[in-house]
Write a protein that holds these residues in place. Structure first.
Motif, PDB file in Angstrom:
ATOM      1  N   ALA A  16      -9.790  62.892  62.870  1.00 26.50           N
ATOM      2  CA  ALA A  16     -10.872  62.043  61.829  1.00 26.50           C
ATOM      3  C   ALA A  16     -12.329  61.697  61.850  1.00 26.50           C
ATOM      4  CB  ALA A  16     -10.097  60.673  61.202  1.00 26.50           C
ATOM      5  N   VAL A 160     -14.407  55.974  59.356  1.00 25.27           N
ATOM      6  CA  VAL A 160     -13.352  56.373  58.643  1.00 25.27           C
ATOM      7  C   VAL A 160     -12.690  56.988  57.314  1.00 25.27           C
ATOM      8  CG1 VAL A 160     -10.915  55.261  57.394  1.00 25.27           C
ATOM      9  CG2 VAL A 160     -11.648  54.267  59.537  1.00 25.27           C
ATOM     10  N   ALA A 161     -14.104  56.698  56.358  1.00 24.80           N
ATOM     11  CA  ALA A 161     -13.971  57.926  55.466  1.00 24.80           C
ATOM     12  C   ALA A 161     -14.481  58.535  55.384  1.00 24.80           C
ATOM     13  CB  ALA A 161     -15.475  56.061  54.289  1.00 24.80           C
ATOM     14  N   LYS A 164     -11.451  60.267  56.506  1.00 20.23           N
ATOM     15  CA  LYS A 164      -9.675  60.651  55.775  1.00 20.23           C
ATOM     16  C   LYS A 164     -10.873  62.080  55.020  1.00 20.23           C
ATOM     17  CE  LYS A 164      -8.486  56.155  55.275  1.00 20.23           C
ATOM     18  NZ  LYS A 164      -8.119  55.114  53.741  1.00 20.23           N
ATOM     19  N   LYS A 165     -11.634  61.919  54.722  1.00 23.06           N
ATOM     20  CA  LYS A 165     -11.924  63.683  53.532  1.00 23.06           C
ATOM     21  C   LYS A 165     -12.107  64.615  54.371  1.00 23.06           C
ATOM     22  CE  LYS A 165     -14.159  64.475  49.758  1.00 23.06           C
ATOM     23  NZ  LYS A 165     -13.360  63.954  48.102  1.00 23.06           N
ATOM     24  N   LEU A 169      -6.016  64.936  51.914  1.00 26.07           N
ATOM     25  CA  LEU A 169      -5.094  64.369  51.712  1.00 26.07           C
ATOM     26  C   LEU A 169      -3.606  63.613  52.498  1.00 26.07           C
ATOM     27  CD1 LEU A 169      -4.524  61.844  49.622  1.00 26.07           C
ATOM     28  CD2 LEU A 169      -3.777  64.369  48.059  1.00 26.07           C
ATOM     29  N   THR A 172      -3.906  62.049  55.611  1.00 25.79           N
ATOM     30  CA  THR A 172      -4.561  60.700  54.822  1.00 25.79           C
ATOM     31  C   THR A 172      -3.622  59.560  55.174  1.00 25.79           C
ATOM     32  OG1 THR A 172      -6.449  60.972  54.574  1.00 25.79           O
ATOM     33  CG2 THR A 172      -5.969  59.279  53.724  1.00 25.79           C
ATOM     34  N   VAL A 175      -1.340  58.365  57.898  1.00 28.32           N
ATOM     35  CA  VAL A 175      -1.265  57.584  58.492  1.00 28.32           C
ATOM     36  C   VAL A 175      -1.172  56.714  57.866  1.00 28.32           C
ATOM     37  CG1 VAL A 175      -3.992  56.766  59.418  1.00 28.32           C
ATOM     38  CG2 VAL A 175      -3.374  58.949  59.434  1.00 28.32           C
ATOM     39  N   ASN A 176      -1.623  56.183  56.433  1.00 29.88           N
ATOM     40  CA  ASN A 176      -1.300  54.898  55.893  1.00 29.88           C
ATOM     41  C   ASN A 176       0.137  54.893  55.625  1.00 29.88           C
ATOM     42  OD1 ASN A 176      -4.191  55.380  54.399  1.00 29.88           O
ATOM     43  ND2 ASN A 176      -3.303  56.319  53.095  1.00 29.88           N
ATOM     44  N   THR A 182      -3.733  51.058  53.656  1.00 31.44           N
ATOM     45  CA  THR A 182      -4.945  52.039  53.729  1.00 31.44           C
ATOM     46  C   THR A 182      -6.577  51.902  54.175  1.00 31.44           C
ATOM     47  OG1 THR A 182      -5.758  50.803  51.679  1.00 31.44           O
ATOM     48  CG2 THR A 182      -4.443  53.104  51.323  1.00 31.44           C
ATOM     49  N   ASP A 183      -6.304  50.727  54.874  1.00 34.26           N
ATOM     50  CA  ASP A 183      -7.762  50.349  55.451  1.00 34.26           C
ATOM     51  C   ASP A 183      -7.381  50.177  57.236  1.00 34.26           C
ATOM     52  OD1 ASP A 183      -9.610  48.762  57.143  1.00 34.26           O
ATOM     53  OD2 ASP A 183      -9.711  46.782  56.402  1.00 34.26           O
ATOM     54  N   TRP A 184      -7.719  51.789  57.581  1.00 35.21           N
ATOM     55  CA  TRP A 184      -7.635  52.515  58.823  1.00 35.21           C
ATOM     56  C   TRP A 184      -8.475  51.196  60.498  1.00 35.21           C
ATOM     57  CZ3 TRP A 184      -8.058  57.998  58.659  1.00 35.21           C
ATOM     58  CH2 TRP A 184      -7.191  58.547  58.149  1.00 35.21           C
TER      59      TRP A 184
END
Length: 364
Positions: A16, A160-161, A164-165, A169, A172, A175-176, A182-184
């Motif tokens: 990431a 992180v944003a 993730k992109k 998906l 992501t 990991v979630n 969802t807040d890594w």
């Protein structure tokens, strides 16, 4: 199970942070004579811009999101490479859009709807791996060696944003699921918050976080530090004070053996960076406490940039208690298994620079 989770997170977060999956799939291209230049997905960067706006309250005095390019090794760029100006542009189906890079390597990325629709790329006139690019959030007015914790929390959200992109998906969601969040930037293992490493532009000797009357030393490596971004007891206005290592002299740059040597690796589950003392007989020595388990290290200069000594191959990594181990340039990390916890003496014999040895022996 916890070790498996930690390994999964380490791999996925590394992907990431640098967008590794996306880069490996990038076709071979050439930009102004540079084959396979560094590339990033423009949509991923826009995801970082969105995260900056969403979490801007963490660093309200910062007017815009900027990024910084810096040498990946933490050292100076080669003179011939640094002589060529950095040139960054957004490349889609239309005309390329230049992105100005300041002399200090910082830049901001504009929002361009057509480039987003084209699934454009950000392309740099450097080969992959030469430079690393990271978001940089800095509250104005702070000294160069001081970082604000809220700024770093916002950097984490942006990084992180983007990550993730880049990884997509499916990764992501994986990991979630493992993190159960969802807040890594707010992950925990066994009810303990996970700390993330942040890069330093200069070599470090130490770092400390200060929040009012509270002070606490932070774990550092040669070019990174670990602030408690996920620990709510530290306020956004807490300051991280970085203690820079002395600049190398001209003589030390010319002869790396004049620089301080370190044992660098992992010991007792933590990062190891142990300075070695030069003895009167020309050898180097240090002592360290080791718990039961396996520990690993290399020996060399700060960041292993000028000198890096280790084992010649994976099958020759093992170090035996009290036995001198031959070292090789740019070798693999040495592995030392401890059955009985205790204090150990580490001795580097580099009087013959072409045939150095390392000895690790348990003290009485």
């Amino acid at each position: 199970m916890q070790k498996i989770q930690q390994c999964v997170f380490a791999i996925l977060l590394a992907c990431a942070a640098v967008g590794a999956g996306a880069q490996e799939a990038t076709p071979s291209v050439e930009v102004q004579g540079v084959k396979n230049p560094d590339m990033r997905s423009y949509r991923a960067v826009v995801a970082g811009l969105d995260a900056f706006e969403k979490h801007h309250a963490l660093a309200p005095a910062v007017p815009e999101l900027r990024f910084r390019l810096a040498p990946r090794s933490g050292t100076e760029q080669a003179a011939q490479d640094a002589a060529e100006p950095l040139y960054l542009r957004i490349v889609g189906n239309g005309d390329p859009i230049p992105v100005p890079v300041a002399p200090d390597g910082t830049f901001s990325v504009p929002r361009v709807e057509s480039a987003y629709d084209d699934d454009a790329d950000l392309i740099l006139n450097r080969k992959k791996g030469v430079l690393k690019g990271r978001p940089e959030v800095r509250t104005p007015g702070l000294p160069e060696n001081v970082r604000r914790l809220g700024d770093l929390r916002l950097e984490c959200q942006v990084m992180v944003a983007i990550g993730k992109k880049e990884i997509g998906l499916m990764f992501t969601l994986l990991v979630n699921t493992i993190a159960m969040t969802t807040d890594w930037c707010d992950m925990s293992f066994n009810k303990k918050k996970v700390n993330f490493s942040f890069a330093s532009l200069r070599a470090l000797d130490g770092a400390e976080i200060v929040d009012g009357e509270r002070r606490m030393p932070l774990e550092v490596t040669d070019y990174s530090f670990q602030p408690p971004v996920a620990e709510p007891e530290w306020s956004n206005d807490a300051r991280i004070e970085l203690r820079y290592a002395p600049e190398l002299t001209a003589e030390e740059k010319a002869d790396p053996w004049l620089q301080t040597l370190f044992a660098i690796g992992t010991a007792n589950g933590n990062n190891l960076r142990l300075p070695l003392r030069k003895q009167e007989d020309g050898t180097y020595a240090a002592e360290l406490d080791l718990n039961k388990g396996t520990h690993s290290l290399r020996v060399g200069t700060r960041g292993l940039s000028a000198i890096s000594l280790g084992a010649p191959g994976e099958d020759k990594r093992k170090v035996e208690d009290g036995v001198a181990k031959p070292l090789h340039r740019n070798g693999k990390a040495l592995a030392f298994s401890v059955e009985n916890a205790g204090r150990y003496a580490l001795t580097l014999d580099a009087r013959d620079k072409e045939a150095p040895t390392l000895r690790l022996a348990r003290l009485p």
